[in-house]
Each structure stands twice: as C-alpha cells, then as structure tokens.
Design a protein around this motif. Structure first.
Motif, PDB file in Angstrom:
ATOM      1  N   VAL A   1       0.788  -1.285   0.086  1.00 64.43           N
ATOM      2  CA  VAL A   1      -0.037   0.040  -0.238  1.00 64.43           C
ATOM      3  C   VAL A   1       0.968   1.363  -0.008  1.00 64.43           C
ATOM      4  O   VAL A   1       0.681   2.144  -0.757  1.00 64.43           O
ATOM      5  CB  VAL A   1      -0.905  -0.151   1.225  1.00 64.43           C
ATOM      6  CG1 VAL A   1      -1.611   1.362   1.377  1.00 64.43           C
ATOM      7  CG2 VAL A   1      -1.983  -1.016   1.088  1.00 64.43           C
ATOM      8  N   VAL A   2       1.995   1.294   0.694  1.00 63.20           N
ATOM      9  CA  VAL A   2       2.776   2.344   0.952  1.00 63.20           C
ATOM     10  C   VAL A   2       3.330   2.577  -0.635  1.00 63.20           C
ATOM     11  O   VAL A   2       3.569   3.734  -1.111  1.00 63.20           O
ATOM     12  CB  VAL A   2       4.063   2.050   1.825  1.00 63.20           C
ATOM     13  CG1 VAL A   2       5.021   3.232   1.805  1.00 63.20           C
ATOM     14  CG2 VAL A   2       3.371   2.284   3.275  1.00 63.20           C
ATOM     15  N   ASN A   3       3.737   1.447  -1.300  1.00 69.62           N
ATOM     16  CA  ASN A   3       4.587   1.603  -2.372  1.00 69.62           C
ATOM     17  C   ASN A   3       3.409   2.039  -3.613  1.00 69.62           C
ATOM     18  O   ASN A   3       3.914   2.840  -4.412  1.00 69.62           O
ATOM     19  CB  ASN A   3       5.129   0.081  -2.919  1.00 69.62           C
ATOM     20  CG  ASN A   3       5.789   0.254  -4.364  1.00 69.62           C
ATOM     21  OD1 ASN A   3       6.656   0.992  -4.374  1.00 69.62           O
ATOM     22  ND2 ASN A   3       4.918  -0.529  -5.250  1.00 69.62           N
ATOM     23  N   LYS A   4       2.232   1.586  -3.462  1.00 71.68           N
ATOM     24  CA  LYS A   4       1.483   2.168  -4.379  1.00 71.68           C
ATOM     25  C   LYS A   4       0.985   3.463  -4.126  1.00 71.68           C
ATOM     26  O   LYS A   4       0.550   4.215  -5.204  1.00 71.68           O
ATOM     27  CB  LYS A   4      -0.091   1.116  -4.290  1.00 71.68           C
ATOM     28  CG  LYS A   4      -1.058   1.510  -5.262  1.00 71.68           C
ATOM     29  CD  LYS A   4      -2.235   0.344  -5.139  1.00 71.68           C
ATOM     30  CE  LYS A   4      -3.108   0.316  -4.173  1.00 71.68           C
ATOM     31  NZ  LYS A   4      -3.962   1.578  -3.834  1.00 71.68           N
ATOM     32  N   TYR A   5       0.670   3.793  -2.863  1.00 69.31           N
ATOM     33  CA  TYR A   5       0.319   5.505  -2.589  1.00 69.31           C
ATOM     34  C   TYR A   5       1.468   6.101  -3.174  1.00 69.31           C
ATOM     35  O   TYR A   5       1.122   7.135  -4.071  1.00 69.31           O
ATOM     36  CB  TYR A   5       0.351   5.607  -1.035  1.00 69.31           C
ATOM     37  CG  TYR A   5      -0.265   6.877  -0.892  1.00 69.31           C
ATOM     38  CD1 TYR A   5      -1.387   7.341  -0.899  1.00 69.31           C
ATOM     39  CD2 TYR A   5       0.900   7.981  -0.396  1.00 69.31           C
ATOM     40  CE1 TYR A   5      -1.630   8.618  -0.411  1.00 69.31           C
ATOM     41  CE2 TYR A   5       0.574   9.112  -0.015  1.00 69.31           C
ATOM     42  CZ  TYR A   5      -0.746   9.659  -0.072  1.00 69.31           C
ATOM     43  OH  TYR A   5      -0.960  10.952   0.422  1.00 69.31           O
ATOM     44  N   VAL A   6       2.790   6.039  -2.809  1.00 71.56           N
ATOM     45  CA  VAL A   6       3.909   6.623  -3.708  1.00 71.56           C
ATOM     46  C   VAL A   6       4.030   6.837  -4.746  1.00 71.56           C
ATOM     47  O   VAL A   6       4.151   7.783  -5.504  1.00 71.56           O
ATOM     48  CB  VAL A   6       5.289   6.350  -2.859  1.00 71.56           C
ATOM     49  CG1 VAL A   6       6.178   7.348  -3.335  1.00 71.56           C
ATOM     50  CG2 VAL A   6       5.224   6.413  -1.189  1.00 71.56           C
ATOM     51  N   GLY A   7       3.671   5.612  -5.607  1.00 70.04           N
ATOM     52  CA  GLY A   7       3.775   5.441  -6.981  1.00 70.04           C
ATOM     53  C   GLY A   7       2.630   6.133  -7.614  1.00 70.04           C
ATOM     54  O   GLY A   7       2.836   6.896  -8.797  1.00 70.04           O
ATOM     55  N   VAL A   8       1.484   6.001  -7.186  1.00 74.94           N
ATOM     56  CA  VAL A   8       0.260   6.525  -8.063  1.00 74.94           C
ATOM     57  C   VAL A   8       0.096   8.297  -7.479  1.00 74.94           C
ATOM     58  O   VAL A   8      -0.191   8.948  -8.317  1.00 74.94           O
ATOM     59  CB  VAL A   8      -0.886   5.681  -7.643  1.00 74.94           C
ATOM     60  CG1 VAL A   8      -2.212   6.563  -8.345  1.00 74.94           C
ATOM     61  CG2 VAL A   8      -0.653   4.262  -8.234  1.00 74.94           C
ATOM     62  N   GLU A   9       0.111   8.296  -6.191  1.00 68.23           N
ATOM     63  CA  GLU A   9      -0.428   9.663  -5.644  1.00 68.23           C
ATOM     64  C   GLU A   9       0.737  10.628  -5.741  1.00 68.23           C
ATOM     65  O   GLU A   9       0.605  11.777  -6.140  1.00 68.23           O
ATOM     66  CB  GLU A   9      -0.859   9.526  -4.156  1.00 68.23           C
ATOM     67  CG  GLU A   9      -1.972   8.590  -4.218  1.00 68.23           C
ATOM     68  CD  GLU A   9      -3.380   9.120  -4.641  1.00 68.23           C
ATOM     69  OE1 GLU A   9      -3.293  10.235  -4.824  1.00 68.23           O
ATOM     70  OE2 GLU A   9      -4.231   8.433  -4.975  1.00 68.23           O
ATOM     71  N   VAL A  10       1.944  10.101  -5.537  1.00 72.29           N
ATOM     72  CA  VAL A  10       3.158  11.177  -5.482  1.00 72.29           C
ATOM     73  C   VAL A  10       3.747  11.223  -6.741  1.00 72.29           C
ATOM     74  O   VAL A  10       4.083  12.349  -7.623  1.00 72.29           O
ATOM     75  CB  VAL A  10       4.268  10.748  -4.410  1.00 72.29           C
ATOM     76  CG1 VAL A  10       5.435  11.840  -4.372  1.00 72.29           C
ATOM     77  CG2 VAL A  10       3.518  10.777  -2.952  1.00 72.29           C
ATOM     78  N   LEU A  11       4.261  10.111  -7.456  1.00 73.07           N
ATOM     79  CA  LEU A  11       4.811  10.052  -8.630  1.00 73.07           C
ATOM     80  C   LEU A  11       3.749   9.902  -9.942  1.00 73.07           C
ATOM     81  O   LEU A  11       4.440  10.446 -11.034  1.00 73.07           O
ATOM     82  CB  LEU A  11       5.664   9.015  -8.857  1.00 73.07           C
ATOM     83  CG  LEU A  11       6.951   8.882  -7.665  1.00 73.07           C
ATOM     84  CD1 LEU A  11       7.688   7.567  -7.795  1.00 73.07           C
ATOM     85  CD2 LEU A  11       7.826  10.048  -7.936  1.00 73.07           C
ATOM     86  N   GLY A  12       2.683   9.708  -9.887  1.00 73.09           N
ATOM     87  CA  GLY A  12       1.883   9.647 -10.729  1.00 73.09           C
ATOM     88  C   GLY A  12       2.256   8.564 -11.927  1.00 73.09           C
ATOM     89  O   GLY A  12       1.978   8.884 -12.978  1.00 73.09           O
ATOM     90  N   VAL A  13       2.711   7.538 -11.455  1.00 76.88           N
ATOM     91  CA  VAL A  13       3.017   6.663 -12.289  1.00 76.88           C
ATOM     92  C   VAL A  13       1.817   5.902 -13.289  1.00 76.88           C
ATOM     93  O   VAL A  13       0.754   6.020 -12.753  1.00 76.88           O
ATOM     94  CB  VAL A  13       3.652   5.218 -11.732  1.00 76.88           C
ATOM     95  CG1 VAL A  13       2.695   4.762 -10.818  1.00 76.88           C
ATOM     96  CG2 VAL A  13       4.435   4.455 -12.633  1.00 76.88           C
ATOM     97  N   VAL A  14       2.005   5.654 -14.473  1.00 80.28           N
ATOM     98  CA  VAL A  14       0.901   5.041 -15.271  1.00 80.28           C
ATOM     99  C   VAL A  14       1.176   3.678 -15.544  1.00 80.28           C
ATOM    100  O   VAL A  14       2.362   3.202 -15.826  1.00 80.28           O
ATOM    101  CB  VAL A  14       1.003   5.920 -16.839  1.00 80.28           C
ATOM    102  CG1 VAL A  14       0.129   4.896 -17.656  1.00 80.28           C
ATOM    103  CG2 VAL A  14       0.664   7.179 -16.498  1.00 80.28           C
ATOM    104  N   ASP A  15       0.498   2.972 -14.799  1.00 81.69           N
ATOM    105  CA  ASP A  15       0.769   1.308 -14.725  1.00 81.69           C
ATOM    106  C   ASP A  15      -0.740   0.684 -14.690  1.00 81.69           C
ATOM    107  O   ASP A  15      -1.125  -0.072 -13.656  1.00 81.69           O
ATOM    108  CB  ASP A  15       1.618   1.267 -13.478  1.00 81.69           C
ATOM    109  CG  ASP A  15       1.963  -0.266 -13.448  1.00 81.69           C
ATOM    110  OD1 ASP A  15       2.173  -0.992 -14.471  1.00 81.69           O
ATOM    111  OD2 ASP A  15       2.220  -0.905 -12.137  1.00 81.69           O
ATOM    112  N   LEU A  16      -1.263   0.653 -15.792  1.00 83.54           N
ATOM    113  CA  LEU A  16      -2.678   0.015 -15.668  1.00 83.54           C
ATOM    114  C   LEU A  16      -2.721  -1.428 -15.299  1.00 83.54           C
ATOM    115  O   LEU A  16      -3.573  -1.622 -14.478  1.00 83.54           O
ATOM    116  CB  LEU A  16      -3.384   0.324 -17.209  1.00 83.54           C
ATOM    117  CG  LEU A  16      -4.911   0.015 -17.048  1.00 83.54           C
ATOM    118  CD1 LEU A  16      -5.583   0.757 -16.255  1.00 83.54           C
ATOM    119  CD2 LEU A  16      -5.493  -0.113 -18.530  1.00 83.54           C
ATOM    120  N   GLY A  17      -1.681  -2.104 -15.884  1.00 85.44           N
ATOM    121  CA  GLY A  17      -1.859  -3.392 -15.739  1.00 85.44           C
ATOM    122  C   GLY A  17      -1.058  -4.094 -14.528  1.00 85.44           C
ATOM    123  O   GLY A  17      -0.821  -5.130 -14.274  1.00 85.44           O
ATOM    124  N   GLY A  18      -0.498  -2.974 -13.572  1.00 85.99           N
ATOM    125  CA  GLY A  18       0.229  -3.276 -12.523  1.00 85.99           C
ATOM    126  C   GLY A  18       1.493  -3.968 -12.731  1.00 85.99           C
ATOM    127  O   GLY A  18       2.021  -4.836 -11.797  1.00 85.99           O
TER     128      GLY A  18
END
Length: 616
Positions: free
Chosen positions: A223-240
C-alpha cells in the motif's frame, strides 16, 4: 498489571479521553477538522486492535497454555487476526452510498458516486477466477505439494482481501468511513495478486503460520509503494507490471533468500514434478492466459481499456510462440519443457501491463510479447540456476522469470512510451492517459481542456521527460522497497518457535500439514468397494526412459537388468507381458492396491481397450 500490556492500556486511555472530549462542543470547535479527527481515531483504534491480539499471544506463550499445544500456533494467530479484522470492519467499513439503506432516500434525491456494478463486474469475475483458479493450479506442479498449493492460495486470498480493504481504505480515505464498492474489491484483488506472486517464490518452503504473518507485513508495504507511485509520482501502470508484478516478485525473492538462512531448500528430493502434476499446473496456465486481458484492462478508460485488451491479447499470443521456439531451441534434443510452457507463455501479459492502454500499436504488442516470452524462457534455463548457485537464491516457481524480469521490461518500455507521448499521438486523450501532464488547476488551459474532455482533471503540467523520469523512479522504488520489506519479513518469520518454520524433511510436502489419503485408498475408493484389494491398475505414460522398458513399482525400479522378486506382482507383469505382442517395449507404471500382501500371488494381464489390469 503485566508490563507488556502497558502500551495497550495507554492506547485505551487515549481513546476514552478522546471520546469524552468529543462530547464537548467547545473542545470540538478548536480541534482539527473532521478528516484529521477521523485519522486520529483510526490510528489509535487500528493500533489498539493490532496490539491487543499480539499482547494476548505473548501472554499465552509465557503461560504455555494447553490450548496452544492442542490447536497449534496457526489457529491461534489466524483466529486473533480474523477477530481483529471483524472488529475493525465494524468500526471503519460501510457500504457505498448506493448500497447503504440508511441513506437511500438522500441518495435518490442528491445522486451518488458509486461505480457502476454492471460495467465492472464481468471483468471482476475474470480476475477473481485468475486469483483463485489460475494462480492456485499454476502452483500444483510439485509432486507432493498439490493440497497446499491450491488450498493455501485460497486462504491467503481470503485474508489478504480483508487486510487490503482496511489498510488501503485508511490510506485513501479523506475522513469518514471506508466505503465498499466494486472498485474497492478490485483493489483488494490486485493486493491478492501481489501476495500470491510472492507466495510463488517461497512455495513449499514456509508453513501456513508464516504465510499468515507475511500477509500482515506485505500488504502495508504494498500500500505504501502504491500510494507513493500513484499519488506522489503519478506513475502510469494500468496492468500493474510495476506496482504488482515487480513488487510481488522481488518481495518474494528477498523473503526466500532470508528464509534460506535457516533451512536450505537446494536440491531437495521432493522439489520435482510428475506427469500428472504438470497437467494440473497447465490448467492454471490456461485460465490465466484466457483472462489476462481483463486484468490489464479493467481500470482503464473506454478507449484505453479497448487498447489494453487488444495489446494484451496480441502480446500473450506472441509470448506463446516465443516460449515454444526457445524451449525447443535451447534443449539438447530439441524437445519442449513443460515448465517453460506453463510460465513463459504468460510473460507477454506481464510485459505489456504498464503500457497496455497506451498507443503501443499492434505490431509493438507482438514484439514486446515475443521478447517477454524469450526472456522468460531463457531465465528458466540459464539465469535461475545461476542465481541459485552463485547467490543461494532459491525461486520455487520462477517468479523472477515470469513476473520480475518481464515486469522490469514493461517498466523500461513505459519510460520510452512516456518520452514519446504527445498530442500528435493521442490528441487531447493524452491528458486522460497521463493525468499529471494535464494543465494545473485554475488555469485557462484547463478550462479549455475540460470543455473538450469533461473526464479530464487538473494535473501538474508535466513534460514528457518529467513523466518518463517518474516512471523510472516508480520502477526503482518498487524494486528497492520490495527487496527491503521482503528481507525484513523473511528475517522476522525465522525468529521464534511460534512461527513454526518447517524442517528440512518438511519442505515441498503436504504430509506434515495435511491428512493425506493413501494412494491405495484413493484407488480403492474408485471401485466403490467392489473387488476391494483385488484390482490395481497398470497405466502407460507416453514416454520411454533410456529407450527401453522400465517398470516402476512404488519407489523401486524394475527392469531387465534389475529383475523383480520371483513371486512379486512386478514379476507377474513381466511374465504376463510375454502374451501380448509388442507389450514388452512399453514403459509400465504400476499403481498398487491396498493389499500389499498380495505379493507372491500369481496373476494375469487382461486388456480391454486402453486399460490393462493385473488381477491377483
């Protein structure tokens, strides 16, 4: 009062103080806003709910209660975890507005924001089948670990989805309750996929108790990794590929390396497959292959989801071709190996994940899928043995080859796709595919964009180079955080006897954990009690070892150079085979009945269709 209960009592006092303060309007007027009050109470109560069971377990260990010896630490940990989850669901989780009967009248008047169930549920079903059936049966290749592979897969999924709903919900909430809807369940499924990928790296080397505790440590890290990746870095990774596959693979590998310091799983006798276990594993492969487009496309926009389905479908097809070609090419006798077909055929779905909804073009999806299949097969043949010999890194399912390296490949390709992203390729849809590249809020550029694309939202006005940098940082973060968190988890799971670490003789086997029916009893059950103890089957698998006949009687091999005892059933088989032309050149597999005492009785071979039985 025992010392270990002091933190719990302190948290309880803080909780009671806050509840008394909340009754005063004056005090509430000077406290932080509702969202901060909710987070304050959430932190106290979640910590309270977690620490109380832990302290009770410590107390049970100190007192050495008889109940622990009777039911085992697995039941103790799991029951306390489930009770804690129930209590926290009571305090924090509610239905989303459309499903909540208490506010139904308000919902009808003012509307709701609950996602459309009919839109998402078909793909949600596909993903659920992947998690339970696909991953479960894919791991049944070990000849003596089938019960645990399928069943622990179900257990881990059931616990993970509950923990993920709570942890991810608290991280994403902005005050109030965690609202359950189809997208909440979808995020929980992605958490399950992450945990199961890690499970593949330690398959057969951990106890169920260790797996339950690992869920509690891996889900918050994810969850921490996902939060930083999506909310902070704005990574585009639709399929994970970055946030699910890379993280899950390297978390599991790091955990496996840490666990190996206690018991080495290298060159274990039971770490092998059989003809039939490989067939069951292939069932899991087919389910994953068929439903993988849904996994990559479910969270996409209408146009993005369409591209994701097409790109994933083509990448999977190309990966199958690459796996078959590479497997035969690298084999000395130009034969296929089942482990490559079971796993490398799926690598295209992983490799295309981070770029599934982008303008990859069909030919690009085919190239990417073929490269992923090639890379995965070479990983199984060359890299995995090298890592085991040089670094002592044991990978039960080869998750580095199926999830790790194809995920890294997908992350690298996503960096290149971000560099090439422009309105020339996407039009105004660029700002829905890369939300952080949209204009900033309260600007005329954003207003013009909203007039053309109402679904767009304010971003950070990033350039393509900045977005590419963030893609690379997210990939690096997932790899490093997974390695650190996995190592810590593995070290913790080997501390203390309550984790029930398996011994060397318990690795890759169901027997220490399950009531395993005897093979003879299974066969006798198929005869419905008729001729009990009189019939046993002789099956002919489609392979010949060493170019000659080889009869296998349980664990004892019988051949012309190693003849059986004179009055044994194996000798009867050899004698009776003389009556059938060409029968002596076949490769027999002998499955005995319950009555091993039948050895010494004469017999004969009868033939009906494809089945031959020796009647004693």
């Amino acid at each position: 009062m025992n010392v270990q209960y002091v933190p719990v009592h302190c948290l309880g006092i803080l909780d009671k103080v806050y509840m008394e303060m909340s009754k005063s309007e004056l005090l509430m007027s000077v406290l932080p806003p509702d969202s901060f009050r909710f987070r304050y109470v959430a932190i106290i109560r979640v910590t309270y709910g977690i620490m109380l069971p832990i302290m009770m377990i410590i107390e049970m260990t100190r007192m050495k209660l008889d109940i622990v010896r009777k039911i085992g630490w697995f039941a103790v940990y799991t029951v306390f975890l489930q009770l804690a989850l129930i209590l926290m669901f009571m305090g924090f989780v509610r239905y989303d507005s459309l499903y909540d009967g208490y506010i139904w009248n308000s919902t009808r008047v003012y509307g709701h924001s609950t996602p459309d169930l009919n839109h998402f549920y078909p793909m949600f079903q596909d993903i659920h089948v992947m998690i339970i059936i696909g991953f479960g049966f894919l791991m049944t290749f070990l000849k003596r670990y089938g019960f645990s592979a399928v069943s622990l897969n179900l257990l881990l999924s059931s616990l993970t989805l509950q923990v993920a709903i709570l942890v991810d919900g608290i991280a994403r909430s902005r005050g109030g309750y965690i609202k359950l809807n189809i997208l909440t369940l979808m995020e929980a499924e992605f958490a399950c996929a992450t945990v199961l990928i890690s499970f593949g790296a330690v398959l057969g080397k951990v106890s169920a108790t260790q797996l339950v505790l690992a869920v509690l440590l891996e889900v918050p890290a994810w969850v921490v990794n996902k939060y930083v990746g999506v909310e902070v870095l704005g990574v585009v990774d639709l399929g994970g590929s970055i946030l699910v596959h890379v993280f899950g693979a390297y978390f599991g590998l790091a955990m496996s390396r840490a666990l190996s310091r206690r018991v080495s799983p290298m060159d274990h006798d039971l770490e092998a497959s059989t003809y039939y276990s490989d067939i069951f594993s292939m069932v899991g492969t087919t389910f994953l292959w068929v439903f993988w487009p849904s996994f990559n496309a479910v969270l996409g926009t209408e146009r993005g989801a369409g591209r994701a389905v097409i790109n994933t479908y083509l990448a999977l097809a190309a990966a199958v071709v690459a796996a078959f070609v590479t497997s035969a090419w690298k084999n000395e006798r130009n034969k296929w190996e089942m482990v490559h077909v079971q796993n490398a055929t799926l690598a295209g779905g992983v490799a295309v994940g981070a770029v599934a909804d982008l303008m990859l073009q069909p030919w690009g999806a085919l190239i990417l899928g073929f490269l992923a299949g090639l890379l995965s097969t070479l990983g199984y043949m060359d890299l995995q043995p090298l890592l085991a010999n040089r670094l002592g890194l044991h990978d039960s399912c080869g998750v580095n080859n199926l999830h790790g390296m194809p995920g890294l490949l997908s992350g690298v390709v996503s960096i290149g796709m971000a560099l090439l992203a422009s309105e020339t390729s996407y039009g105004k849809d660029l700002y829905t595919q890369y939300p952080m590249m949209a204009p900033m809020g309260n600007t005329s550029a954003l207003q013009e964009l909203l007039e053309e694309i109402p679904d767009a939202s304010a971003g950070s006005a990033r350039t393509s180079a900045q977005q590419a940098l963030c893609q690379g940082l997210a990939l690096l973060l997932s790899t490093l955080l997974a390695g650190v968190a996995g190592t810590v988890t593995g070290l913790l799971l080997t501390c203390g006897s309550t984790c029930e670490s398996p011994r060397q003789d318990q690795l890759f086997a169901d027997d220490p954990w399950w009531e395993v029916p005897d093979a003879d009893a299974v066969m006798e059950g198929g005869s419905n009690g008729r001729d009990s103890g009189k019939l046993f089957s002789i099956q002919i698998p489609p392979r010949v070892e060493g170019g000659g006949r080889k009869i296998i009687y349980q664990s004892r091999s019988v051949s012309d150079s190693n003849p059986p005892r004179a009055n044994s059933p194996s000798a009867a088989i050899m004698r009776a085979s003389r009556g059938f032309p060409g029968l002596r050149s076949l490769n027999w597999h002998y499955v005995p009945s319950l009555t091993d005492a039948n050895e010494g009785k004469s017999g004969e071979v009868s033939e009906d269709g494809k089945t031959r039985r020796l009647i004693c």
